[in-house]
Motif scaffolding. Structure first.
Motif, mmCIF file in Angstrom:
data_model
loop_
_atom_site.group_PDB
_atom_site.id
_atom_site.type_symbol
_atom_site.label_atom_id
_atom_site.label_comp_id
_atom_site.label_asym_id
_atom_site.label_seq_id
_atom_site.Cartn_x
_atom_site.Cartn_y
_atom_site.Cartn_z
ATOM 1 N N ARG A 43 0.915 -0.892 0.005
ATOM 2 C CA ARG A 43 -0.312 0.144 0.039
ATOM 3 C C ARG A 43 0.516 1.009 -0.119
ATOM 4 N N ASP A 44 1.830 1.793 0.931
ATOM 5 C CA ASP A 44 2.747 2.731 0.988
ATOM 6 C C ASP A 44 3.673 2.888 -0.454
ATOM 7 N N ARG A 45 4.232 1.746 -1.131
ATOM 8 C CA ARG A 45 4.828 2.041 -1.816
ATOM 9 C C ARG A 45 3.557 2.142 -3.305
ATOM 10 N N ILE A 46 2.872 2.206 -3.721
ATOM 11 C CA ILE A 46 1.357 2.966 -4.518
ATOM 12 C C ILE A 46 1.462 4.286 -4.343
ATOM 13 N N VAL A 47 1.485 4.530 -2.640
ATOM 14 C CA VAL A 47 0.771 5.691 -2.526
ATOM 15 C C VAL A 47 2.278 6.835 -3.162
ATOM 16 N N HIS A 48 3.387 6.337 -2.819
ATOM 17 C CA HIS A 48 3.877 6.746 -2.896
ATOM 18 C C HIS A 48 4.976 7.134 -4.530
ATOM 19 N N CYS A 49 4.823 6.236 -5.427
ATOM 20 C CA CYS A 49 4.932 6.117 -6.440
ATOM 21 C C CYS A 49 4.463 7.043 -7.059
ATOM 22 N N LYS A 50 5.305 7.566 -8.395
ATOM 23 C CA LYS A 50 4.887 8.877 -9.713
ATOM 24 C C LYS A 50 3.069 8.574 -10.068
ATOM 25 N N ALA A 51 3.589 7.128 -10.702
ATOM 26 C CA ALA A 51 1.946 7.552 -11.419
ATOM 27 C C ALA A 51 0.885 7.361 -10.628
ATOM 28 N N PHE A 52 0.819 6.886 -9.095
ATOM 29 C CA PHE A 52 -0.253 7.648 -8.136
ATOM 30 C C PHE A 52 -0.861 9.588 -8.287
ATOM 31 N N ARG A 53 0.237 9.825 -7.816
ATOM 32 C CA ARG A 53 0.290 11.458 -7.984
ATOM 33 C C ARG A 53 -0.336 12.067 -9.406
ATOM 34 N N ARG A 54 0.457 11.113 -10.130
ATOM 35 C CA ARG A 54 -1.045 11.732 -12.022
ATOM 36 C C ARG A 54 -2.226 11.367 -11.347
ATOM 37 N N LEU A 55 -2.652 10.089 -11.259
ATOM 38 C CA LEU A 55 -4.072 9.953 -10.566
ATOM 39 C C LEU A 55 -4.947 11.405 -10.579
ATOM 40 N N GLY A 56 -4.382 11.920 -10.085
ATOM 41 C CA GLY A 56 -5.184 13.559 -9.873
ATOM 42 C C GLY A 56 -5.255 14.486 -10.888
ATOM 43 N N HIS A 57 -4.947 14.459 -12.111
ATOM 44 C CA HIS A 57 -4.820 15.028 -13.090
ATOM 45 C C HIS A 57 -4.965 14.420 -14.777
ATOM 46 N N LYS A 58 -5.888 12.715 -14.400
ATOM 47 C CA LYS A 58 -6.506 12.490 -15.441
ATOM 48 C C LYS A 58 -7.889 11.932 -14.999
ATOM 49 N N THR A 59 -8.882 12.381 -16.357
ATOM 50 C CA THR A 59 -10.131 12.746 -16.422
ATOM 51 C C THR A 59 -10.541 11.229 -15.902
ATOM 52 N N GLN A 60 -12.188 11.196 -14.788
ATOM 53 C CA GLN A 60 -12.866 9.950 -14.575
ATOM 54 C C GLN A 60 -14.224 9.949 -15.646
ATOM 55 N N ASP A 106 -6.817 1.383 -10.462
ATOM 56 C CA ASP A 106 -7.072 2.482 -11.892
ATOM 57 C C ASP A 106 -4.530 2.728 -12.510
ATOM 58 N N LEU A 107 -4.429 2.646 -11.840
ATOM 59 C CA LEU A 107 -2.450 3.394 -12.127
ATOM 60 C C LEU A 107 -2.262 3.357 -13.201
ATOM 61 N N GLY A 108 -2.549 2.448 -14.450
ATOM 62 C CA GLY A 108 -2.566 2.603 -16.089
ATOM 63 C C GLY A 108 -2.931 2.869 -16.611
ATOM 64 N N HIS A 109 -4.300 4.649 -15.917
ATOM 65 C CA HIS A 109 -5.666 4.961 -17.157
ATOM 66 C C HIS A 109 -4.335 6.143 -17.629
ATOM 67 N N THR A 110 -5.437 5.773 -18.966
ATOM 68 C CA THR A 110 -4.875 6.553 -19.368
ATOM 69 C C THR A 110 -5.489 8.022 -19.084
ATOM 70 N N PRO A 111 -5.308 9.151 -19.902
ATOM 71 C CA PRO A 111 -5.636 10.774 -20.164
ATOM 72 C C PRO A 111 -6.304 10.534 -20.410
ATOM 73 N N PHE A 112 -7.811 11.152 -20.509
ATOM 74 C CA PHE A 112 -8.995 11.214 -21.123
ATOM 75 C C PHE A 112 -9.679 10.447 -20.938
ATOM 76 N N GLY A 113 -9.570 8.992 -19.745
ATOM 77 C CA GLY A 113 -10.608 8.775 -19.247
ATOM 78 C C GLY A 113 -10.744 7.044 -20.131
ATOM 79 N N HIS A 114 -11.834 7.274 -20.396
ATOM 80 C CA HIS A 114 -12.068 5.670 -21.474
ATOM 81 C C HIS A 114 -11.937 5.833 -23.141
ATOM 82 N N VAL A 115 -11.726 7.798 -23.884
ATOM 83 C CA VAL A 115 -12.815 7.429 -24.547
ATOM 84 C C VAL A 115 -10.648 7.820 -24.705
ATOM 85 N N GLY A 116 -9.647 8.166 -23.729
ATOM 86 C CA GLY A 116 -8.050 8.255 -24.275
ATOM 87 C C GLY A 116 -7.911 6.274 -24.446
#
Length: 333
Positions: A43-60, A106-116
């Protein structure tokens, strides 16, 4: 401290829970942490990884929404984790494992949600396609930490890749996340669609509302309580037929009225943007960041270009496209 926690699990968790001291381990052997169980460490490794931080700027769902209260991929992830933890705690299952899977799903999700995701899937059709659950596993296995990966436990990795699709996670905790994901997005996407003026609560399917409730909180409470009752009776993860059918009716309504409708009015622009950049970076691999260049020989230019684009946030993708294809103003001094 870790051993004390492992003993506590034996005393407090249900006999069908997944116990940390029985984990199938990691692909690369690592000395155990003296303070945390293996699932807490994941859990801690996931929270501290870069991909987790990027989720804040990806479309739902809503592409580039104007407003501070629409969900993004990070807030969705946190809602999934909260719902999943509540179910796990109520059934006396392993809350740490459940949370790790939920935070990583959802760490591997694209930009722009399911359209991406649809665009990258079509671009990669000849090399196995693109599916965000598989990409999430690829992120934690191959792309984080400059290619070394997070070296997560088997149980967390299995839960991440099986959170959607036809495969079922091997652990009950992983299967909780499959349901929690749907509970979260069905309800928060209704909330966001109402806020956007795309639907009104009175338009929701009446039978689904009768079964689940008329408000966001009532619906989540109904579904969570139903899963807890099911788990206590069956010692497995699931829902009653009535509640599950009602949830799927709401989901179908959202696909019909929101996901394929006005919420995606910019979809054709997103599709063109991602296709153009994928073609560019497939041909111009020398312009990829150094980290991605290292994997071209192993994975091929198409997959590496896909990795790079899938990892972008919405705003970075727009900025990169602008940098590559939009003429800059000419300043005369």
């Amino acid at each position: 401290m870790r051993e004390d926690q492992e003993r506590l699990e034996r005393l407090t968790l249900a006999d069908w829970a997944t116990f940390a001291d029985e984990s199938r381990g990691r692909e690369s052997d690592t000395p155990p942490c003296p303070r945390r169980t293996c699932f807490q460490r994941d859990r801690d490794r996931i929270v501290h990884c870069k991909a987790f931080r990027r989720l804040g700027h990806k479309t739902q769902v809503f592409i580039s929404p104007e407003g501070d209260h629409y969900r993004d991929r990070l807030t969705h992830t946190l809602e999934v984790a909260q719902i999943a933890r509540t179910i796990a705690r109520s059934l006396r299952l392993n809350e740490d494992l459940t949370e790790a899977v939920a935070l990583g799903h959802d760490l591997g999700h694209t930009p722009f949600g399911h359209v991406g995701e649809r665009t990258l899937d079509s671009l990669c059709s000849e090399i196995g396609g693109f599916h965000h659950n598989r990409q999430s596993l690829r992120v934690v296995d191959c792309l984080e930490r400059d290619g070394d990966g997070l070296n997560l436990t088997y149980e967390v990795r299995n839960g991440i890749v099986c959170h959607t699709g036809t495969a079922h996670a091997e652990t009950p905790e992983g299967r909780i996340v499959h349901f929690a994901d749907r509970i979260a997005y069905v309800n928060h996407d209704i909330d966001d669609a109402v806020r956007a003026g795309l639907i009104v609560p009175a338009d929701l399917p009446r039978e689904a509302v009768r079964v689940l409730g008329a408000t966001h909180g009532d619906r989540i409470d109904t579904m969570v309580a139903d899963m807890v009752r099911y788990g206590e009776t069956e010692h497995d993860i699931g829902m009653s037929a009535e509640v599950h059918d009602a949830m799927m009716e709401l989901r179908a309504y959202l696909f019909r009225e929101v996901y394929a409708g006005q919420a995606q009015e910019e979809a054709h622009k997103v599709d063109g943007l991602l296709r153009t950049m994928h073609a560019y970076f497939t041909r111009h691999t020398d312009e990829l960041p150094e980290f991605y260049k290292k994997h071209i020989e192993r994975d091929g230019a198409e997959r590496v270009a896909c990795d790079y684009i899938a990892g972008m946030t919405d705003r970075f993708a727009v900025a990169k496209y602008t940098e590559l294809f939009i003429p800059r103003s000419w300043n005369i001094k």
